[in-house]
Enzyme design. Structure first.
Site, short mmCIF file in Angstrom:
data_model
loop_
_atom_site.label_atom_id
_atom_site.label_comp_id
_atom_site.label_asym_id
_atom_site.label_seq_id
_atom_site.Cartn_x
_atom_site.Cartn_y
_atom_site.Cartn_z
N LYS A 1 0.88 69.60 -114.54
CA LYS A 1 2.14 69.03 -113.60
C LYS A 1 1.37 67.45 -112.55
O LYS A 1 2.35 66.55 -112.64
CB LYS A 1 2.78 69.38 -112.65
CG LYS A 1 1.58 70.07 -111.57
CD LYS A 1 2.74 71.63 -111.65
CE LYS A 1 2.24 72.39 -110.58
NZ LYS A 1 1.70 73.43 -111.80
N GLY B 1 7.54 76.49 -114.72
CA GLY B 1 7.28 77.43 -115.51
C GLY B 1 7.74 77.78 -116.78
O GLY B 1 7.55 77.15 -117.61
N LYS C 1 6.09 67.88 -109.69
CA LYS C 1 7.39 68.32 -110.59
C LYS C 1 8.53 67.23 -110.82
O LYS C 1 9.52 66.92 -111.38
CB LYS C 1 7.86 69.30 -110.03
CG LYS C 1 6.79 70.87 -110.43
CD LYS C 1 7.09 72.09 -110.25
CE LYS C 1 5.49 72.96 -110.46
NZ LYS C 1 5.68 74.29 -110.06
N GLU D 1 -2.48 80.32 -102.39
CA GLU D 1 -3.52 80.82 -102.32
C GLU D 1 -3.83 80.55 -101.33
O GLU D 1 -3.37 80.28 -99.98
CB GLU D 1 -3.68 78.92 -103.17
CG GLU D 1 -3.07 78.14 -103.94
CD GLU D 1 -3.83 78.23 -105.53
OE1 GLU D 1 -5.71 78.33 -105.15
OE2 GLU D 1 -2.81 78.30 -106.48
#
Lengths: 440, 440
Positions: B110, B139, B210, B195
């Protein structure tokens, strides 16, 4: 908004049928002409609209000069034929003629596809043209393209769909306003959501056609409407809807296609029936005339597609998306996906389906009843997930209680024989209802 | 399951990157090989997996003999290149090399597409190959294909998406367990949803990429990540989440792309920010790490696409669907849609967006306060939809009250100057929060 003049010559589009959907298709072809030309790479020229009677009064967007009663001549001079007339004949013959003449076709005709789709697909494959049909299942909701293209690298295990807006509206009204079935159907008719003869919707024929189409795509196997086990909503009562709510469910008419096994044979099972859906399931919140299709695939997990499942404008949107796709193939070369039926899975009988059930009983209001009923279930290998026993309070001096049993997944034949045995018990006054539970 | 041997020679597939997604792509290519061959019409032969370090321990499904550190040589000998390495370089150069060599490419990248997609699209167009990227947005949810193909005959007016699973999980935890932001982020990290450095998610960069991709497709206009106005969730408090619930809303991080006008110019406005979504809206029920994209189009009406927005298996499902599509073009001829940017709509500044707002204030607990505040709003042409005034009960002897004002749609600049003026009122102790309301 600059739209460079495309170099490709116009593509000739013929529309068969000028009802609610046909009119909106004509409107979009007309009002969006510049956008469509830019997206396709060539102008789309509407060359004619085939109707039964050219004299009938119509929406002003339909140019009367384009109307013709000679559909056969019309399809001969089109590059793309849009069929929104419905019914098996003459739609089938006209589409075969269009294909033989080298036109690509876009159809919203679920009945035709569910009954005789393979004939069209084979003819199109031989002629090297496209058959697209996004509008045949769940109106504006993109479901055909996602299942046959986006999920082409995955293994679909189950499709659960609310694919009939009329019955969803009716069940929703029964739930929200406590109406009985007849009242809710009358309201749906008054609002134009149900036809004067609501049989195709309330008996599940419409949903069964869509289930057959979805099952064919999802499992790469030919499934026709005759393969679909079907039960409509006509036996449902206001009481069923009320008890669904009391026990944490919503009653929906579901179209279900799933992988399964029967006697060790792997196959697909396709059915339409009312089912209790847990209120927490995404399908439970699909209200009114909306549709939704819930797809389970091995790698993708759970997906849901939601939107308007019927009506002129939404259906026309799906039709035009397909028109752009097949027209682009005319301009850029290439061709869309062909029928994928390599898996050739056997269609399993309805009795092979294993589902959970909710059984509502009226039983003697005394100790030991639950033990007797439980023993019967156990002896048929049907295991109980939950039980709820409540005294009857609304009738004075009632000498019976209500028993609601939810089972774990069991095969249909086991459940049937269980219910028969329970019915024969002295302590059981009446089996009020037996409903499947799905989506749990 | 009979799978006739396809007559077409094998197609060589190269995979760039072997992280969580790459491993699942390799697994599907291996375990589903027979199905994929039948669907494509030719076997897919995995010819190599490019990694930084061939010595690293990997899942057993990855044949070590296929690993290579020489990605450049690998792309030269592939018909289809799958890029799941992420980042701008070397992904960009490798894909351009693949395209120049005549390979079709499938990417989940992306960031690359939102920054420099048009370079890839132009190269692919010139080379006559495909660039597919379903996995780059949300996804496993089929959204790229529906927007660029199914809705190609319609006019999209608005896209509202929950496209970042990490922030949705965090906001959901804050709402369901009363956690503050830091606690919820830590939980997301512990579960692998966030993360170690959560910046890309919580600051909205991932959602902005996105949003740019979706806006480009929906409006046939180039939109890059620099065009997206962006605000993350880091300023949200447990109190904001609590008050959202009390007033009938759910706080979500939304990616929004919509048509609009500024100073009489028609254009598109693309933004990412937290917003209050009414509990009755379909997006309000999107829980945990799920994603959903809500699309409004003129003819189709409201559509929603729901599913898993991240993770190895779901992302690999989307990648493989694209692999099947581009591979079919190799076998059957033809080519997928090219970049559609004919509309060339201007991207409007964030200040052009008109939205509803909820403003929470602490005000003096005495008569006449509401009148003063209302007067300020009226003088800035901001009209009030609802007001809720509640005394503070949790602090003894508190001499102030809470005022929650929901406005009708207003331009951002009007709201800003209104809030400034309100802040200056003697009777206003504090402006606690100003949040947008969307989807109402």
């Amino acid at each position: 908004m600059p739209s460079p003049v495309p170099a490709h010559p116009s593509l000739r589009v013929a529309v068969l049928g000028c009802g609610v959907v046909g009119t909106e298709v004509v409107r979009l072809l007309t009002t969006q002409a510049a956008d469509l030309a830019s997206r396709v790479g060539a102008p789309l020229e509407l060359v004619g609209v085939a109707v039964r009677d050219v004299e009938t009064e119509r929406d002003a967007v339909v140019d009367r000069a384009l109307l013709t009663a000679d559909a056969e001549a019309l399809v001969e001079r089109a590059d793309v034929v849009v069929e929104v007339m419905g019914g098996i004949e003459p739609a089938r013959s006209l589409l075969l003629r269009a294909i033989a003449g080298g036109a690509s076709v876009v159809t919203a005709n679920k009945a035709l596809l569910a009954q005789d789709g393979p004939t069209l697909y084979a003819a199109a494959d031989e002629a090297g043209v496209d058959v697209y049909f996004e509008a045949a299942v769940a109106g504006a909701i993109p479901i055909v393209r996602p299942v046959r293209e986006s999920l082409a690298g995955d293994r679909v295990t189950r499709v659960l769909g609310i694919v009939n807006g009329t019955t969803n509206y009716v069940l929703d009204k029964m739930a929200s306003e406590g109406l009985d079935l007849d009242q809710a159907v009358k309201e749906a008719q008054a609002l134009g959501y149900a036809e004067a003869d609501p049989t195709a919707d309330v008996e599940g024929y419409d949903a069964a056609a869509k289930a057959a189409i979805l099952a064919s795509l999802a499992f790469h196997t030919r499934v026709s409407i005759e393969d679909v086990s079907r039960e409509g909503i006509t036996s449902l009562t206001a009481d069923d809807v009320l008890w669904a709510q009391r026990t944490g469910y919503v009653l929906k008419l579901l179209a279900i296609a799933e992988r399964g096994t029967a006697d060790g044979v792997e196959g697909v099972q396709v059915r339409v029936h009312p089912a209790l859906v847990p209120v927490s399931h995404p399908l439970a919140n699909v209200r009114g005339a909306y549709n939704a299709v819930f797809v389970e695939a091995e790698a993708a997990g759970e997906l849901m597609f939601y939107g308007r499942g019927a009506g002129g404008e939404p259906t026309a949107s799906a039709v035009l998306g397909d028109v752009v796709s097949v027209a682009r193939h005319r301009v850029l070369g290439g061709k869309g996906p062909i029928e994928s039926r390599y898996a050739e899975l056997p269609v399993l009988p309805a009795a092979a389906a294993r589902t959970r059930y909710q059984v509502r009983l009226e039983v003697a209001d005394r100790p030991g009843v639950l033990a007797q009923v439980s023993t019967v279930l156990a002896s048929h290998d049907v295991s109980i997930e939950a039980v709820r026993q409540t005294p009857v309070t609304e009738t004075p001096d009632a000498d019976y209680a209500r028993l609601v049993i939810t089972t774990h997944a069991a095969p249909e034949h086991a459940l049937r024989s269980t219910v028969e045995a329970i019915t024969g018990l002295d302590v059981v006054r009446r089996v009020v209802s037996v409903l499947r539970v799905e989506g749990a």
